[in-house]
Design a protein around this motif. Structure first.
Motif, mmCIF file in Angstrom:
data_model
loop_
_atom_site.group_PDB
_atom_site.id
_atom_site.type_symbol
_atom_site.label_atom_id
_atom_site.label_comp_id
_atom_site.label_asym_id
_atom_site.label_seq_id
_atom_site.Cartn_x
_atom_site.Cartn_y
_atom_site.Cartn_z
ATOM 1 N N GLU A 229 -8.205 4.117 6.570
ATOM 2 C CA GLU A 229 -8.838 4.802 7.696
ATOM 3 C C GLU A 229 -7.796 5.452 8.602
ATOM 4 O OE1 GLU A 229 -11.169 1.859 9.704
ATOM 5 O OE2 GLU A 229 -12.362 1.416 7.915
ATOM 6 N N LYS A 230 -6.584 4.922 8.620
ATOM 7 C CA LYS A 230 -5.512 5.423 9.481
ATOM 8 C C LYS A 230 -4.483 6.245 8.708
ATOM 9 C CE LYS A 230 -6.369 3.454 13.500
ATOM 10 N NZ LYS A 230 -6.365 4.198 14.745
ATOM 11 N N ASP A 231 -4.752 6.557 7.466
ATOM 12 C CA ASP A 231 -3.796 7.236 6.588
ATOM 13 C C ASP A 231 -3.283 8.537 7.199
ATOM 14 O OD1 ASP A 231 -2.434 7.305 4.003
ATOM 15 O OD2 ASP A 231 -3.699 9.071 3.624
ATOM 16 N N LEU B 77 -1.387 1.093 14.063
ATOM 17 C CA LEU B 77 -2.210 -0.036 13.613
ATOM 18 C C LEU B 77 -2.584 -0.904 14.807
ATOM 19 C CD1 LEU B 77 -0.157 -1.029 10.449
ATOM 20 C CD2 LEU B 77 -2.106 0.507 10.602
ATOM 21 N N HIS B 78 -3.832 -1.296 14.874
ATOM 22 C CA HIS B 78 -4.297 -2.122 15.981
ATOM 23 C C HIS B 78 -4.895 -3.411 15.411
ATOM 24 C CE1 HIS B 78 -3.528 1.285 18.531
ATOM 25 N NE2 HIS B 78 -4.264 2.038 17.730
ATOM 26 N N GLY B 79 -4.449 -4.532 15.920
ATOM 27 C CA GLY B 79 -4.958 -5.817 15.456
ATOM 28 C C GLY B 79 -4.133 -6.421 14.336
ATOM 29 N N PHE B 80 -3.215 -5.675 13.770
ATOM 30 C CA PHE B 80 -2.317 -6.200 12.740
ATOM 31 C C PHE B 80 -1.089 -5.303 12.670
ATOM 32 C CE2 PHE B 80 -4.967 -3.153 10.599
ATOM 33 C CZ PHE B 80 -4.168 -2.564 9.638
ATOM 34 N N LYS B 81 -0.068 -5.768 12.005
ATOM 35 C CA LYS B 81 1.185 -5.022 11.878
ATOM 36 C C LYS B 81 1.625 -4.989 10.426
ATOM 37 C CE LYS B 81 1.985 -4.480 16.316
ATOM 38 N NZ LYS B 81 1.702 -3.210 16.893
ATOM 39 N N ALA B 82 2.282 -3.900 10.058
ATOM 40 C CA ALA B 82 2.924 -3.818 8.750
ATOM 41 C C ALA B 82 4.191 -4.673 8.823
ATOM 42 C CB ALA B 82 3.265 -2.383 8.399
ATOM 43 N N LYS B 83 4.452 -5.409 7.778
ATOM 44 C CA LYS B 83 5.604 -6.309 7.760
ATOM 45 C C LYS B 83 6.881 -5.563 7.378
ATOM 46 C CE LYS B 83 7.172 -10.582 5.564
ATOM 47 N NZ LYS B 83 6.836 -11.588 4.578
ATOM 48 N N GLU B 84 6.768 -4.663 6.429
ATOM 49 C CA GLU B 84 7.946 -3.978 5.888
ATOM 50 C C GLU B 84 7.534 -2.596 5.412
ATOM 51 O OE1 GLU B 84 11.578 -3.453 5.563
ATOM 52 O OE2 GLU B 84 11.236 -5.605 5.664
ATOM 53 N N LYS C 285 -5.810 -8.906 3.971
ATOM 54 C CA LYS C 285 -7.151 -8.759 4.542
ATOM 55 C C LYS C 285 -7.376 -7.379 5.152
ATOM 56 C CE LYS C 285 -7.022 -13.578 5.965
ATOM 57 N NZ LYS C 285 -6.941 -14.447 7.130
ATOM 58 N N LYS C 286 -6.300 -6.694 5.514
ATOM 59 C CA LYS C 286 -6.414 -5.408 6.208
ATOM 60 C C LYS C 286 -6.135 -4.218 5.292
ATOM 61 C CE LYS C 286 -7.023 -7.473 10.170
ATOM 62 N NZ LYS C 286 -8.211 -7.333 10.978
ATOM 63 N N ALA C 287 -6.018 -4.451 4.000
ATOM 64 C CA ALA C 287 -5.643 -3.390 3.069
ATOM 65 C C ALA C 287 -6.622 -2.215 3.092
ATOM 66 C CB ALA C 287 -5.521 -3.948 1.658
ATOM 67 N N GLU C 288 -7.894 -2.481 3.228
ATOM 68 C CA GLU C 288 -8.885 -1.401 3.248
ATOM 69 C C GLU C 288 -8.816 -0.601 4.550
ATOM 70 O OE1 GLU C 288 -10.662 -0.396 0.632
ATOM 71 O OE2 GLU C 288 -9.580 -1.965 -0.462
ATOM 72 N N GLU C 289 -8.497 -1.266 5.636
ATOM 73 C CA GLU C 289 -8.453 -0.595 6.934
ATOM 74 C C GLU C 289 -7.329 0.430 7.023
ATOM 75 O OE1 GLU C 289 -8.670 -3.189 10.367
ATOM 76 O OE2 GLU C 289 -9.827 -4.634 9.191
ATOM 77 N N VAL D 263 0.869 -1.175 0.000
ATOM 78 C CA VAL D 263 0.000 0.000 0.000
ATOM 79 C C VAL D 263 0.908 1.228 0.000
ATOM 80 C CG1 VAL D 263 -1.736 1.304 1.274
ATOM 81 C CG2 VAL D 263 -1.820 -1.200 1.252
ATOM 82 N N GLU D 264 0.745 2.067 -1.004
ATOM 83 C CA GLU D 264 1.566 3.280 -1.089
ATOM 84 C C GLU D 264 0.997 4.347 -0.175
ATOM 85 O OE1 GLU D 264 3.239 4.762 -4.658
ATOM 86 O OE2 GLU D 264 2.932 2.852 -5.696
ATOM 87 N N LEU D 265 1.902 5.007 0.540
ATOM 88 C CA LEU D 265 1.499 6.097 1.417
ATOM 89 C C LEU D 265 1.634 7.448 0.721
ATOM 90 C CD1 LEU D 265 3.137 4.905 4.748
ATOM 91 C CD2 LEU D 265 0.748 4.710 4.050
ATOM 92 N N GLY D 266 2.153 7.421 -0.473
ATOM 93 C CA GLY D 266 2.302 8.660 -1.241
ATOM 94 C C GLY D 266 3.635 9.335 -0.953
ATOM 95 N N THR D 267 3.764 10.553 -1.464
ATOM 96 C CA THR D 267 4.983 11.337 -1.294
ATOM 97 C C THR D 267 4.788 12.314 -0.142
ATOM 98 O OG1 THR D 267 5.476 11.143 -3.640
ATOM 99 C CG2 THR D 267 6.578 12.908 -2.449
#
Length: 161
Positions: free
Chosen positions: A103-105, A145-152, A96-100, A67-71
């Motif tokens: 919401e935290k962007d 992030l709550h309930g999951f973590k970014a891997k990289e 599974k959490k890509a849409e969530e 998921v890109e966070l942009g510049t």
């Protein structure tokens, strides 16, 4: 004669009984081995039973999505000259959490900006510190992030001026 003080010799088991005894022991060993194999297969195939008896389950390979966070453009903490950083980031999160993540962007970008603004150009440009910067940014992302973590976290654009 009993009580005469002489030691009596133990009587040997007759040959037919000895063969029967050996066959019974062999049969018990075979049943034990087969039963153990069946029990092991049953435990291995039943996740609920494995959890009940405390066996560790192998984790299923989770699929990740980028998921890109942009510049992001920030002023750096250099005192002598005004320097800025333009950085593009992407994170790897469970599919599974890509849409969530959207919401935290805003909160994620806020944490990244505040982390980067405290850095000087020398700290940012040091090649040996790139992994430390990635880890610090990943920790900031994961704290939101709550309930999951970014891997990289990936740096896809990088410019210091």
């Amino acid at each position: 004669m009993p009580g005469s003080g002489e030691a009596q010799e133990p009587k040997a088991v007759p040959a037919p009984r000895r063969r029967l005894l050996v066959k019974l022991i062999a049969l018990m060993l075979v049943l034990l081995i087969v039963g153990g194999g069946i029990a092991a297969a049953y435990y291995k195939s039943s996740p609920a039973l494995q959890a009940k008896v405390g066996l560790k389950l192998p984790k299923k390979e989770e699929k990740y999505k980028l998921v890109e966070l942009g510049t992001i453009v920030v002023n750096l903490a250099d005192v002598q000259t005004a320097r800025y950083l333009k950085i593009g980031l992407a994170i790897s999160i469970p599919e599974k959490k890509a849409e969530e993540i959207h919401e935290k962007d805003v909160q994620i970008k806020d944490r990244i900006i505040n982390t980067l603004r405290r850095k000087t150009a020398a700290e940012i440009l040091a090649v040996d510190k790139t992994d430390d910067l990635r880890k610090e940014l990943l920790d900031q992302v994961n704290s939101e992030l709550h309930g999951f973590k970014a891997k990289e976290i990936y740096i896809v654009e990088f410019l210091v001026q």
